[in-house]
Design a protein around this motif. Structure first.
Motif, short mmCIF file in Angstrom:
data_model
loop_
_atom_site.label_atom_id
_atom_site.label_comp_id
_atom_site.label_asym_id
_atom_site.label_seq_id
_atom_site.Cartn_x
_atom_site.Cartn_y
_atom_site.Cartn_z
N ASN A 138 -75.66 34.15 -36.51
CA ASN A 138 -74.93 35.40 -36.23
C ASN A 138 -73.42 35.22 -36.25
O ASN A 138 -72.68 35.75 -35.42
N GLY A 139 -72.94 34.44 -37.22
CA GLY A 139 -71.50 34.30 -37.42
C GLY A 139 -71.09 34.94 -38.73
O GLY A 139 -71.89 35.06 -39.66
N ILE A 188 -72.73 38.98 -41.69
CA ILE A 188 -73.18 37.99 -40.71
C ILE A 188 -74.17 37.05 -41.38
O ILE A 188 -75.02 37.49 -42.17
N LEU A 208 -76.29 27.41 -36.99
CA LEU A 208 -75.25 28.36 -36.63
C LEU A 208 -75.79 29.74 -36.96
O LEU A 208 -76.19 29.99 -38.10
N ASP A 242 -66.29 36.43 -27.94
CA ASP A 242 -66.59 35.12 -28.50
C ASP A 242 -66.45 34.01 -27.47
O ASP A 242 -66.78 32.86 -27.76
N ILE A 277 -67.56 34.86 -34.22
CA ILE A 277 -67.90 33.48 -33.90
C ILE A 277 -69.42 33.34 -33.80
O ILE A 277 -70.07 34.12 -33.11
N PRO A 278 -70.02 32.35 -34.46
CA PRO A 278 -71.49 32.22 -34.44
C PRO A 278 -71.99 31.56 -33.15
O PRO A 278 -71.21 30.95 -32.40
N SER A 279 -73.29 31.68 -32.94
CA SER A 279 -73.97 30.95 -31.87
C SER A 279 -74.55 29.67 -32.46
O SER A 279 -74.97 29.67 -33.62
#
Length: 914
Positions: free
Chosen positions: A290-291, A306, A288, A901, A275-277
């Protein structure tokens, strides 16, 4: 069946039946045997306990003979032979049970009662409880705890089947259907625990739950958070599927929930979505970051893909892979690419920039192959990558100014003599000048030392027996390029290749008992595949250099000898009858003198004529066709020089603070103090070289390292600050001129407890080519489990009393450089860097990394860090208060990787600079 004495009862039941319909007959016949075999006495209660007195200790009953008569060849009936496979036996395993206080069988109710530390084993199933009741009419087992007026409800049941462990308040288990009802159970599933009011065990692989809680908290009686599952289905070791579920924090419901959920449960790594930040950046819009997706390829290698995306069109991609094979090798591989867009298309400040970085680390287990080894440490890419990257994972490395790589393979062939060879590819990149130096590859081979005149047995003595020779070869393909031409065709156009062969011949022996004399001669041959020819163009008035492709070589030789000894000085401070703190000081001096001869090889030199600017005079300019070669050029001038060096080491023996120690403690006062210079007999002027001094020591139990150095020149300067052939002391000055000096110190101190452990983010700094400490800051990617892995952290038990000793740690690095080669008397650089951590409480810690430029009077890059351990959660906040990268980053999330996440992250990027 069997009943033992009340103290310890171990009973085995071994029942077999040919057909299910015969179960009632079997049960009746077995009880007939049971009654005829045992005589029960009346149960006599004593002090609240029931004692059951039995006649026999142990019997195992096999009832097969009661159902089937003995079959012989005479009475065998063919109708008894059935082609159908026999049905499954009623009980497949031996049942073993045990109770501390009593084991009682009620004949009327056909129930077996076990009390106090009761235990039943049946195949892979095990039940331990305070009280267990076995109902033979219903084929059920009921287990519950024991209620005590002092300790309360104790000895709760523990149901174990295979690797699944359930800890309920009570349980009802059917031995025939293997179904069970479990009340108020606690079951470990992967990294979490499921707490359920009612659980229905359907079979070995399916459980149904009602009003359950899923948490990774340690305190299961009062978990700080849980996800409430109204209805759920568990497949142990595989998955948890739930309906409506939402997050509770200390029993307070939150609006964070899902209409349905899926929790993968596996003892092995599995693939899944990362799940990204999310956040906002001032100059690139919303993002978005690091997903991606994690691929669990197999047990030996994985891959994480990623990505980052920004609403202005910028994007980034990261590929991270880790691989390992036990007792063989391990490593990690990473590739990062970013396409960065600044401003908007059509504006004058619009720009588009692509940057990349490749990292590879590989290490081989030393036991895998002792005679060959392969290793790799690669960090290459765009020179501006760490300065331009907007990903928080690169925060701790953006001050790096050097990227370096090395990939090598070495092989050893055992024997007499030993043969070694290695192939290495190296890379060095200056991110400020964007210059790159590479060797693709470097080959090195050697044949071990051979002593042709030594005896086959015994030690080598004398000049002749110590004569030894060796053979070394080194080949290089050297490339010098820039960042813009990296891995392009032009990069290989100016590559230089060559080989160097050396054969050293040496010997050593003792002279006058206390001196060691060594003499050596060295033959050197260089092969090259490119030479140059130089000439002068009188019209253009410039030098013309022509490259000639083809094989060429030159040969040189030299001679050297050295004489050295070791002098020991001991100063005793002990006095008879007195216990002094300093016992003795030992001073070790190692003086040595050497002599070197390097002949002139002017046959490899040519010259061309240069016309002066007024066309009246000419001059000759000498050159060698080997100029610019990989291994240099032959000596043009004859050299005959003498070298002088002195090294010092000072140690002390002091009284040990430990009263039980029998020997004094050794302390190093001065690890080394070296002086060196040389005198050129063949020179016409400036025959003495500057005196170079270097030294170092360790202080405060090796916590502080001090290194210093200086250069002292004996010659004076003229009015134009140029060195002249006149001693400084003869020119009215001192014996030596201090032309340069440097001092570096590093100090790492901490409280007695030691303070905070090494941050795992520092490993990310090292892989990026940064420092092995946090003086330049650390990575801010708090959600990355590959960097922040707290699985091995042990949970500390907080003290019941106030801890007045606050753990802390502090790291200091001080450096100063002085230059005075031309009377400038300048402090060229002067800086102090520091970082530290302070644990305000067992759960609160703060840290900082910064520095101060004492020359320019300003703070360097500064990072402030705050961390709060929230038991199952972790909260981090980092802040860069000033500089071009001023920003802050807030993160709160669950530690467990299965729920990583479930997090919140907020970042503020640097402001737009006009």
């Amino acid at each position: 069946m069997a009943i033992q004495k009340p103290s310890h009862t171990f009973t085995k039941i071994h029942l077999k039946a040919l057909h299910t319909n015969n179960f009632k007959i079997l049960f009746a016949l077995s009880f007939t045997v049971f009654i005829n075999t045992f005589s029960f006495s009346q149960d006599i209660p004593k002090k609240g306990k029931t004692i059951n007195r039995s006649v026999r200790d142990s019997v195992i009953v096999n009832t097969d003979s009661l159902l089937v008569p003995e079959v012989t060849e005479k009475n065998q009936d063919s109708t008894l032979t059935d082609s159908m496979a026999p049905k499954k036996e009623l009980l497949e395993h031996i049942v073993t049970y045990h109770a501390d206080d009593y084991t009682k069988f009620n004949q009327k109710k056909q129930k077996l009662y076990l009390y106090n530390n009761a235990k039943i084993d049946y195949g892979d199933m095990n039940i331990t409880s305070g009280s267990i009741v076995i109902d033979y009419t219903k084929n059920t087992v009921y287990a519950k705890g024991i209620t005590d007026s002092i300790e309360g409800y104790t000895q709760k049941p523990v149901f174990t089947q295979g690797s699944n462990v359930v800890e309920p308040d009570s349980i009802v288990f059917n031995t025939e259907s293997k179904k069970a009802l479990i009340f108020n159970s606690k079951t470990e599933q992967g990294e979490g625990t499921v707490i359920a009011q009612v659980t229905k065990k359907e079979n070995d692989s399916v459980y149904f739950l009602k009003n359950a809680k899923y948490t990774t908290a340690v305190d299961l009686e009062d978990p700080e958070y849980y996800i409430k599952l109204r209805k759920a289905k568990i497949v142990p070791g595989k998955k948890i599927v739930t309906g409506l579920a939402n997050l509770f924090i200390y029993d307070v419901p939150t609006p964070i929930g899902l209409p349905f959920g899926f929790f993968p449960q596996s003892e092995k790594q599995t693939s899944g979505v990362i799940i990204p930040s999310f956040g906002e950046q001032n100059d690139r819009g919303f993002f978005l970051q690091n997903g991606g997706y994690y691929f669990a390829i197999n047990d030996y290698v994985d891959l994480a893909v990623i990505g980052d995306y920004y609403t202005n069109g910028s994007y980034g991609l990261r590929l991270e892979s880790t691989y390992a094979k036990r007792y063989k090798f391990r490593g990690n591989l990473g590739f990062r690419y970013e396409n960065l867009i600044n401003s908007e298309r059509g504006f004058p400040d619009y720009s588009r920039n692509t940057i990349y970085n490749l990292r590879w680390s590989h290490s081989q287990d030393s036991k895998a192959n002792p005679n060959s080894r392969f290793s790799a440490s690669v960090n290459l890419g765009s020179s501006t990558y760490y300065r331009s990257s907007v990903n928080q994972v690169n925060t701790g490395a953006f001050l790096n100014n050097t990227l370096s790589s090395s990939v090598s393979y070495s092989k050893t062939f055992q024997g007499e003599p030993q043969v070694n060879f290695s192939v290495t590819a190296t890379h060095s990149q200056n991110t400020n000048t964007e210059s790159i130096n590479m060797t693709l590859p470097t080959f090195q081979g050697s044949i071990g030392r051979m002593y042709p005149f030594a005896s086959k047995s015994g030690s080598k003595k004398g000049v002749i027996q110590n004569i030894n020779l060796q053979y070394n070869v080194r080949g290089e393909n050297r490339i010098q390029t820039t960042d813009s031409l990296f891995f392009k065709k032009e990069m290989f156009d100016d590559a230089k290749a060559g080989f160097q062969h050396t054969i050293p011949l040496s010997t050593n022996f003792k002279l006058f008992k206390y001196f060691s004399l060594s003499a050596s001669t060295n033959f050197n041959e260089v092969w090259t595949f490119k030479t140059v020819d130089k000439s002068y163009d009188p019209i253009e008035r410039k030098e013309i250099v022509e490259t000639i492709n083809g094989f060429d070589s030159f040969r040189t030789y030299n001679f050297s000898t050295s004489l050295g000894t070791t002098i020991y000085g001991m100063f005793n401070f002990e006095k008879e009858g007195k216990d002094t703190k300093i016992k003795a000081i030992r001073h070790i001096i190692r003086p040595s003198i050497s002599y070197n001869i390097n002949p002139a090889f002017d046959k490899y030199y040519d010259s061309y004529e240069v016309i002066s600017a007024d066309n009246l005079t000419t001059s000759d300019v000498e050159f060698s066709r080997f100029d610019g070669g990989v291994f240099g050029v032959p000596n043009k001038n004859f050299s005959s020089s003498m070298g002088i060096s002195v090294s010092n080491n000072i140690e002390a023996k002091v009284r040990d603070r430990d009263s039980t120690a029998t020997e004094p403690k050794k302390v190093i006062l001065l690890n080394n103090l070296n002086f060196s210079t040389s005198y050129n007999f063949a020179g016409d002027s400036l025959q003495w070289s500057p005196v170079r001094m270097s030294g170092g020591t360790q202080l405060f139990n090796n916590k502080m390292s001090v290194n210093f150095g200086a250069t002292l020149d004996p010659y004076a300067l003229d009015n134009n600050n140029k060195k002249i052939n006149k001693f400084n002391i003869d020119n009215g000055g001192s014996l030596f001129r201090l032309t340069s000096a440097n001092l570096t110190t590093s100090w790492s101190i901490s409280s007695k407890k030691g303070g905070k452990e090494k941050d795992k983010n520092i490993d990310e700094n090292l892989r990026s080519g940064g420092r092995a400490d946090d003086l330049f800051g650390v990575s801010e990617d708090f959600a990355n489990q590959q960097i922040n892995n707290d699985e091995d952290d042990e949970e500390e038990i907080p003290s019941e009393h106030y801890n007045y000793k606050i753990p802390w740690s502090l790291r200091l690095a001080y450096a100063v450089n002085y230059s005075n080669s031309r009377r400038q008397k300048e402090i060229s650089s002067h800086s102090l860097m520091f970082s530290g951590d302070l644990e305000l409480s067992p759960k609160w810690s703060i840290g900082a990394s910064s520095g101060y430029d004492l020359k320019n009077a300003g703070f360097t890059y500064t990072q402030l860090r705050f961390e709060r351990d929230l038991l199952s959660w972790r909260m981090n906040f980092s802040w860069v208060p000033f500089s071009s990268r001023s920003s802050w980053n807030f993160f709160i999330g669950i530690k467990s990787s299965i729920l990583k996440d479930l997090k919140y992250e907020k970042r503020r990027q640097p402001d737009i600079r006009l």
